[in-house]
Design a protein around this motif. Structure first.
Motif, PDB file in Angstrom:
ATOM      1  N   UNK A  99       0.834  -1.194   0.000  1.00 34.89           N
ATOM      2  CA  UNK A  99       0.000   0.000   0.000  1.00 34.89           C
ATOM      3  C   UNK A  99       0.871   1.247   0.000  1.00 34.89           C
ATOM      4  N   UNK A 100       0.265   2.380  -0.352  1.00 29.61           N
ATOM      5  CA  UNK A 100       1.006   3.631  -0.452  1.00 29.61           C
ATOM      6  C   UNK A 100       1.490   4.080   0.912  1.00 29.61           C
ATOM      7  N   UNK A 101       2.471   4.965   0.912  1.00 32.97           N
ATOM      8  CA  UNK A 101       3.018   5.472   2.162  1.00 32.97           C
ATOM      9  C   UNK A 101       1.974   6.309   2.870  1.00 32.97           C
ATOM     10  N   UNK A 102       2.151   6.451   4.162  1.00 33.60           N
ATOM     11  CA  UNK A 102       1.214   7.222   4.970  1.00 33.60           C
ATOM     12  C   UNK A 102       1.256   8.689   4.563  1.00 33.60           C
ATOM     13  N   UNK A 103       0.141   9.409   4.789  1.00 29.96           N
ATOM     14  CA  UNK A 103       0.117  10.844   4.445  1.00 29.96           C
ATOM     15  C   UNK A 103       1.229  11.595   5.167  1.00 29.96           C
ATOM     16  N   UNK A 104       1.875  12.470   4.450  1.00 30.11           N
ATOM     17  CA  UNK A 104       2.972  13.231   5.030  1.00 30.11           C
ATOM     18  C   UNK A 104       4.324  12.592   4.809  1.00 30.11           C
ATOM     19  N   UNK A 105       4.353  11.302   4.523  1.00 32.50           N
ATOM     20  CA  UNK A 105       5.619  10.604   4.265  1.00 32.50           C
ATOM     21  C   UNK A 105       5.902  10.611   2.763  1.00 32.50           C
ATOM     22  N   UNK A 106       7.171  10.491   2.417  1.00 30.54           N
ATOM     23  CA  UNK A 106       7.545  10.462   1.014  1.00 30.54           C
ATOM     24  C   UNK A 106       8.814   9.633   0.846  1.00 30.54           C
ATOM     25  N   UNK A 107       8.936   9.064  -0.342  1.00 35.86           N
ATOM     26  CA  UNK A 107      10.118   8.266  -0.675  1.00 35.86           C
ATOM     27  C   UNK A 107      11.132   9.184  -1.342  1.00 35.86           C
ATOM     28  N   UNK A 108      12.350   9.195  -0.818  1.00 34.72           N
ATOM     29  CA  UNK A 108      13.386  10.088  -1.302  1.00 34.72           C
ATOM     30  C   UNK A 108      14.540   9.285  -1.886  1.00 34.72           C
ATOM     31  N   UNK A 109      15.162   9.842  -2.905  1.00 37.42           N
ATOM     32  CA  UNK A 109      16.368   9.269  -3.507  1.00 37.42           C
ATOM     33  C   UNK A 109      17.485  10.285  -3.395  1.00 37.42           C
ATOM     34  N   UNK A 110      18.680   9.809  -3.071  1.00 43.55           N
ATOM     35  CA  UNK A 110      19.809  10.726  -2.970  1.00 43.55           C
ATOM     36  C   UNK A 110      21.095   9.960  -3.255  1.00 43.55           C
ATOM     37  N   UNK A 111      22.116  10.646  -3.776  1.00 44.06           N
ATOM     38  CA  UNK A 111      23.391   9.959  -4.040  1.00 44.06           C
ATOM     39  C   UNK A 111      24.077   9.584  -2.738  1.00 44.06           C
ATOM     40  N   UNK A 112      24.703   8.427  -2.720  1.00 46.43           N
ATOM     41  CA  UNK A 112      25.420   7.986  -1.534  1.00 46.43           C
ATOM     42  C   UNK A 112      26.581   7.095  -1.961  1.00 46.43           C
ATOM     43  N   UNK A 113      27.424   6.766  -1.020  1.00 41.91           N
ATOM     44  CA  UNK A 113      28.576   5.907  -1.288  1.00 41.91           C
ATOM     45  C   UNK A 113      28.557   4.730  -0.325  1.00 41.91           C
ATOM     46  N   UNK A 114      28.729   3.552  -0.875  1.00 46.05           N
ATOM     47  CA  UNK A 114      28.970   2.383  -0.033  1.00 46.05           C
ATOM     48  C   UNK A 114      30.472   2.112  -0.057  1.00 46.05           C
ATOM     49  N   UNK A 115      31.015   1.900   1.121  1.00 42.06           N
ATOM     50  CA  UNK A 115      32.455   1.688   1.220  1.00 42.06           C
ATOM     51  C   UNK A 115      32.717   0.308   1.802  1.00 42.06           C
TER      52      UNK A 115
END
Length: 857
Positions: A284-300
């Motif tokens: 089901x969709x995320x709760x109201x007020x929540x959002x899915x975010x994407x951002x650059x990151x590094x795994x080391x």
């Protein structure tokens, strides 16, 4: 010798090449992101031990630091601060799971149980699988879970249709035993290709495979991994221990960045799985007020590598007999330390994108007031842990109230015996105390003095305009040091301490005088005589000090009941309720028992108030009526309830005994509908507060409206009409009401009383009734409200009144003049009045007028 050197080099080189690569994943996130993500994650009950420092001037907080990992979504180590005092060394933080996948889904865990994982990391894999179940709505009709363990061969631990509740699945996962063996990930994938999802449902149900492994397979995985994904199975690859990320990306579904997780950070991976399933519409969709975010990151990954020591001469054999060839060759060096081999470690960075579900933290707006600590409870709710003296509502409004009318003087010891630390502690306590018990409606006036060798009064009686101004003035007080001359200070206060500020010199109402003495040092002068002198002048003394001063403080106050002692500086803050109660224990004159009063209650009975709160209001009226002497000559009470319309439950002259009155109050009906305070006040003006309905001329009259602020838009005009007729209009505002709106109803701030909640209303009963009684002592106008009916004109004179009638006759113009009787006197003989039962209220009114009236023009 050269041959031995070459063999040693070859041996070391091969040993280095055969070592397993070791790695440590490292992710990064900032603190603000972690806090916001914490609202989206899942917490169990956490018992947080709080370490405090005994500094009485501050609220003591202990916050667990958060390691700077970018877990892509949520750090499992976020711990919120807890407020504590000396009575509590720990607090409990409880939040609920706010994100849960609730849809028909078959989820199969593929657990790596090989020796390369090891038993310790296998247990972490089980822990991850168990915690992930908390984010799944496990139910026969929704999410089903199964587990396969693989090493040299795959082993079905339990199929998807074996355990159909969350608790059963978690218990079974906990009991899975480590098997050991080779890491044959390819064989496990081929098993799934042959057998499918054991115990699964039909093809319309989404299938999700979650592989937990270190990614170090001993066979080929590319082809079976591709075939599994081509079957429509969504594959998540979760790294365990020191993962080989390249292999995990081969296993995972596209986009791989969203399907590769790290089991070491459990809540992070749980949040990431939920985010991915939601974005793919499986859950089901995320709760109201929540959002899915994407951002650059590094795994080391921290890996060991061979180090090139340089190029050296190597000797090789030759086909020719007795010939040797020399050439340059690389030499890789391994370093031995304490008989253990160690290798050069380097961080290998894997640029990637991280996905997470973030939700607004309800504590971002800092809703807790007065030093309260906010703890989030899910996405929208929060809980405030309030300091002592606060908690009157959910946001830590003042819980106590100085509801007594007194002149209160705080006398603070500023001598060297008390010390700078003690003086600062007293200042902190006073600031907390006035914030907790004073408001703009408080009838008490406050002054603050300090002493050592001399006495100063930095805050004169009633000089402050608001609580914040008083707090600032207290904060500006400075430590003086010197001798502890308590006796001299009491003498000075008796003579000069209760002088009002210049703005109040023309307003003097004799109120009980109270001195609260704060000292932590024995007096260095004679204090007994000074204390007796100030007590003889009618000043009520309260002593506040350390335990060792109890005997001296008892002598100063004259009563152990007026002595408050504390065990340590922090314990002093716990004495706020005791001091408030002691201050208001000053003897008061009787309330309304002997006072004549016509009082009408207007109770909100609307749908917005609700039946439960209406019953609380009804109980309030019952308890209030017990403070009056109910009869025709002293107090009469009427009751009106209102919703969208107003209804008179009983008039002023209906009940003449407390028993009958209480029974009628308990039968008051709940009306419902939208509230209209104006309709209630209009009904009181036209139908209740009138002489025909029992209102008595010459008697103080008051209306008490209780409202949560709803439906007050139409109330100003009828309220003004009541006030014009000499009726005092009081309003009790419940909760977050708008003060300006209610002031238009009362016409005076002294007639407006704020109560934080319906639950708190019983604790304010005495204060509310006392306020009404004090205001109702003023002289009244016998002609307000007009006792004359049928357009009769009321005329004052000789301590009474008379009605000038137009075409009517009778004491209040109630009778029509018969034809031919125009010469009849306006007032019939008294013997004739008694012949009409309908005029009995007027006769009682006239008798009461002669006894109690004070005409006012």
């Amino acid at each position: 010798m050269s041959l031995l050197l070459c063999l040693e080099f070859i041996c070391i080189f091969l040993f280095c090449q055969g070592l397993l690569v070791q790695g440590i994943q490292e992710l990064h996130a900032n603190q603000e992101t972690i806090v916001k993500i914490s609202a989206a994650g899942q917490y169990e009950m956490l018992l947080i031990q709080v370490v405090t420092t005994q500094i009485p001037t501050t609220t003591h907080l202990h916050v667990e630091t958060v390691r700077d990992y970018d877990t892509s979504r949520l750090s499992p180590h976020v711990i919120h601060p807890c407020y504590t005092d000396s009575s509590a060394s720990s607090c409990i933080l409880s939040t609920r799971l706010v994100m849960q996948c609730s849809a028909p889904v078959d989820i199969l865990f593929l657990l790596d149980g090989s020796y390369s994982i090891g038993k310790g990391s296998f247990e972490r894999s089980k822990h991850f699988a168990s915690k992930l179940c908390d984010a799944l709505d496990i139910n026969p009709d929704r999410v089903r879970v199964g587990v396969i363990q693989f090493s040299s061969t795959p082993w079905l631990e339990f199929p998807l249709d074996s355990y159909l509740t969350k608790q059963e699945v978690k218990e079974k996962i906990k009991k899975i035993a480590f098997r050991g063996g080779n890491t044959e990930t390819g064989l496990a994938l081929k098993y799934i290709l042959r057998k499918g999802f054991p115990g699964g449902r039909n093809s319309s149900i989404p299938e999700i495979l979650i592989i937990l492994s270190d990614g170090k397979s001993q066979g080929t995985i590319a082809l079976p991994a591709k075939q599994v994904k081509e079957r429509g199975i969504t594959v998540f690859a979760v790294g365990v221990k020191f993962p080989r990320w390249e292999e995990l990306h081969v296993l995972a579904s596209e986009p791989t960045e969203q399907h590769v997780l790290f089991a070491e950070h459990v809540d992070d991976a749980t949040n990431g799985l939920y985010s991915t399933l939601t974005s793919s519409a499986i859950c089901s969709a995320v709760s109201p007020g929540c959002k899915i975010e994407s951002h650059p990151c590094e795994r080391k990954t921290l890996e060991t590598v061979k180090e090139l020591a340089g190029n050296y001469m190597c000797w090789k054999g030759s086909k020719r007999q007795n010939a040797v060839h020399a050439s340059l060759c690389p030499f890789y060096r391994c370093v031995s330390h304490l008989s253990l081999l160690s290798w050069k470690r380097v961080l290998i960075k894997h640029p990637s994108r991280c996905y997470r579900t973030t939700c607004p933290d309800p504590c971002d707006s800092q809703p807790c007031q007065n030093g309260g600590t906010c703890l989030p409870e899910g996405l929208e709710k929060y809980h405030c842990i309030c300091p002592v003296g606060f908690g009157g509502d959910a946001k830590c409004a003042p819980k106590l109230s100085l509801e007594c009318s007194v002149d209160l003087l705080f006398l603070v010891d500023s001598s060297s015996g008390t010390s700078l630390e003690g003086f600062l502690g007293y200042k902190a306590f006073l600031k907390r105390f006035v914030q907790a018990v004073l408001s703009r409606d408080t009838p008490a006036k406050v002054s603050v003095a300090q002493y050592s060798n001399n006495v100063t009064v930095p805050i004169a009686m009633g000089a402050y305009e608001d609580v914040h101004g008083l707090v600032r003035s207290i904060d500006a007080m400075h430590f003086t040091g010197g001798e502890t001359l308590t006796g001299r200070a009491l003498h000075y206060i008796a003579q000069h301490g209760f002088k009002s500020a210049s703005a109040f010199t023309d307003i003097r109402v004799e109120l009980p005088r109270v001195v609260a003495l704060f000292t932590d040092s024995e007096s260095q002068d004679l204090v007994a005589e000074a204390a007796k002198h100030i007590r003889d002048q009618g000043v009520f003394l309260i002593g506040v000090g350390s335990e060792f001063l109890r005997a001296e403080l008892d002598g100063i106050t004259g009563s152990p009941k007026q002595t408050i002692v504390y065990s340590n500086p922090q314990d002093l803050f716990n004495k706020i309720p005791e001091l408030q109660k002691t201050i208001c224990s000053v003897a008061r004159p009787p309330g309304c028992q002997s006072q004549s009063l016509d009082l009408v209650f207007a109770l909100a009975a609307s749908t917005g108030v609700g039946k439960e709160n209406f019953l609380r209001l009804r109980d309030f009226v019952s308890s209030s009526s017990l403070q009056f002497n109910i009869n025709r000559d002293v107090t009469q009470i009427g009751l009106v309830v209102y919703g969208s319309r107003a209804r008179t439950v009983f008039a002023l002259d209906t009940h003449t005994t407390s028993t009958a009155l209480l029974e009628a109050i308990n039968n008051a009906p709940f009306v419902g509908g939208s509230a209209s305070v104006g309709s209630a006040l209009l009904r009181i003006h036209d139908d209740v507060m009138t002489v025909p309905k029992g209102a008595r001329p010459g008697v103080s009259k008051a209306v008490l409206v209780i409202t949560d602020g709803g439906g007050t838009e139409d109330a100003a005009v009828p309220a003004q009409q009541l006030r014009d007729n000499g009726v005092l209009v009081f309003v009790v505002g419940i909760g977050g009401v708008q003060r300006d709106v209610l002031l238009r109803i009362t016409g005076s701030p002294h007639h407006l009383i704020h109560v934080p909640s319906y639950e708190e209303l019983p604790n304010r009963t005495d204060f509310i009734i006392r306020r009404i009684c004090e205001e109702a002592k003023s002289p009244v106008n016998l002609c307000k409200p007009n006792p004359c009916v049928n357009e009769g004109v009321c005329v004052l004179g000789n301590g009474s009144y008379r009605c000038e009638c137009r075409g009517r006759e009778g004491p209040h113009c109630e009778s029509r003049i018969l034809r031919g009787d125009s010469s009849r006197s306006l007032l019939r003989p008294r013997t004739q009045w008694n012949q009409s039962r309908g005029l009995q209220p007027y006769y009682r009114a006239l008798r009461h007028t002669r006894r109690h009236a004070h005409p006012q023009h």
